[in-house]
Motif scaffolding. Structure first.
Motif, short mmCIF file in Angstrom:
data_model
loop_
_atom_site.label_atom_id
_atom_site.label_comp_id
_atom_site.label_asym_id
_atom_site.label_seq_id
_atom_site.Cartn_x
_atom_site.Cartn_y
_atom_site.Cartn_z
N GLY A 229 0.96 -1.19 -0.31
CA GLY A 229 0.39 0.07 -0.53
C GLY A 229 0.98 1.15 0.16
N ASN A 236 -2.13 10.51 9.23
CA ASN A 236 -2.24 10.27 7.73
C ASN A 236 -3.26 12.55 7.50
OD1 ASN A 236 -2.94 10.43 5.53
ND2 ASN A 236 -4.97 9.06 6.08
N ILE A 241 -6.73 8.09 1.35
CA ILE A 241 -7.55 6.92 2.42
C ILE A 241 -7.42 6.15 0.37
CG2 ILE A 241 -8.85 8.32 2.93
CD1 ILE A 241 -11.11 7.98 0.94
N GLY A 242 -6.43 6.47 -0.96
CA GLY A 242 -6.26 5.62 -1.81
C GLY A 242 -5.37 6.28 -2.87
N ASP A 245 -6.13 9.74 -4.96
CA ASP A 245 -5.43 11.12 -3.84
C ASP A 245 -4.53 11.92 -4.52
OD1 ASP A 245 -7.83 11.78 -1.91
OD2 ASP A 245 -8.24 9.95 -0.92
N ALA A 304 3.88 10.73 0.70
CA ALA A 304 3.34 9.26 -0.06
C ALA A 304 4.29 8.35 -0.29
CB ALA A 304 2.29 9.37 -0.61
N ARG A 309 2.86 -2.86 5.14
CA ARG A 309 2.51 -2.52 5.94
C ARG A 309 3.75 -3.03 7.40
NH1 ARG A 309 -1.95 -1.51 9.10
NH2 ARG A 309 -3.36 -2.29 6.98
N ASP A 318 2.26 5.94 9.31
CA ASP A 318 1.13 5.06 8.77
C ASP A 318 1.29 3.96 7.66
OD1 ASP A 318 0.13 6.59 11.11
OD2 ASP A 318 -1.66 7.21 10.80
N ILE A 320 -1.82 2.78 4.39
CA ILE A 320 -3.51 2.74 3.47
C ILE A 320 -2.69 1.81 3.19
CG2 ILE A 320 -4.53 3.49 1.68
CD1 ILE A 320 -4.19 6.02 4.44
#
Length: 375
Positions: A229, A236, A241-242, A245, A304, A309, A318, A320
């Protein structure tokens, strides 16, 4: 120098050093072992190499292993094939002996181990076609090279090194495509790949291997499964959220290089949502490992990064989730009996290893050790 089977082998001896540490005289050691003091003197002087029984007896008296007393002296130069020549700054390299050829991998560059300054296995000579090997040949011959980008490969490497004997597993970071390509070309023993399922339900790992290893027999065996992810800053703050974004003007990305499984995942998800790559700020800004991407987010270079994970948790970020994928090992048939390969295969079949792997954030091991396909 000792002569064995018409071949001269250079053997070094630490008997005097170990005996002195025990505060033991030559006569005392000789008496406990059952040989003459002169024999101990000759062994320490390098004039006499004892038989197996005497060597074992000395190791028992000194409380060590035979290989702690006697070891093959390194320093012999070998012909090598330099891999990643464009990154070969300086002579320090790792050595992988695949079949009967020695491959030299630089200890610097985008695909080296960036988290630490690893010890070199060899030093390149001028011209870069030969290298002075710093390890005993038996150790080099018994160590397998695993290329891939699953962070858990390092756990497997540690477990292989803990097994009795000289078996070893050297792990170096590489994208899935690079790893499989180098195994196919005979430059490594094992490749790790975690390509996601392609359109039409085609297994991504099987598809990649079918393209890269058409004329090579072997196996595809499951190693792990994990969550992929986006890594984002703690809390965040940009509310990502995906992948949609990532097209926002206030969000920046650090991408992975072509050939990386995560890059392929991102491209497919963008295509599904009809988002052009040009709409992503930072699409052409690359990280060459999970750790580099995490550090870029951690130090606010971008908002990002693509990763796992487990990497997010390690770096306090964090996460996503975007996908869940299986990571497989690709091994040619003729390398299955290599000491390092065999040890790795034995370990991934154990319950203890699967339990340890399952403790990593985002990992599960229901398929670990299962043969996915025979090539």
């Amino acid at each position: 120098m000792a002569k064995t089977s018409n071949r001269t082998v250079s053997v070094s001896c630490r008997l005097k050093e170990l005996r002195t540490q025990k505060k033991m005289t030559q006569s005392e050691l000789a008496g406990l072992v059952g040989i003459k003091r002169q024999a101990v003197y000759d062994i320490e002087a390098g004039r006499y190499l004892p038989n197996t029984g005497v060597a074992l007896a000395m190791a028992q008296v000194l409380g060590c292993r035979v290989e702690d007393i006697f070891y093959q002296a390194p320093g012999q130069a070998r012909d090598v094939v330099l891999v990643d020549q464009e990154h070969a700054w300086g002579p320090r390299v790792n050595i992988a002996k695949v079949r009967d050829r020695h491959f030299a991998y630089p200890l610097v560059g985008t695909h080296a181990r960036m988290e630490d300054m690893g010890a070199a296995d060899a030093l390149l000579e001028p011209g870069q076609t030969r290298a002075k090997i710093l390890l005993p040949e038996e150790r080099v011959s018994s160590t397998a090279l695993l290329l891939g980008c699953d962070p858990a490969f390092s756990v497997l490497g540690h477990r292989v090194r803990e097994t009795p004997g000289h078996a070893g597993l050297m792990v170096r970071f590489a994208s899935s495509q690079m790893a499989v390509t180098r195994v196919a070309s005979g430059q490594a023993h094992i490749a790790g790949t975690h390509m996601h399922t392609r359109g039409g339900g085609n297994d991504g790992n099987k598809f990649l291997v079918s393209q890269k290893m058409k004329d090579i027999s072997g196996i595809l065996i499951a190693f792990s499964a994990f969550e992929e992810g986006l890594l984002v800053a703690p809390g965040n703050p940009k509310g990502i959220i995906g992948v949609a974004d990532l097209a926002r003007s206030d969000v920046s990305l650090i991408n992975r290089e072509e050939g990386a499984a995560l890059r392929s995942l991102l491209d497919d998800l963008l295509q599904e949502k009809n988002i052009p790559a040009t709409a992503i700020q930072g699409y052409d800004y690359l990280a060459y490992s999970h750790a580099q991407g995490a550090q870029a987010v951690r130090h606010h270079v971008c908002d990002a990064a693509l990763g796992l994970r487990a990497v997010a948790v390690t770096h306090g970020l964090d996460f996503i989730p975007l996908s869940h994928v299986r990571c497989d090992l690709v091994i040619p048939s003729d390398l299955m009996t290599h000491p390092g390969v065999a040890a790795a295969l034995d370990i991934i079949q154990t319950r203890a290893f699967r339990e340890e792997l399952a403790c990593l954030p985002g990992y599960e091991t229901s398929d670990t050790g299962r043969i996915i396909a025979e090539l």
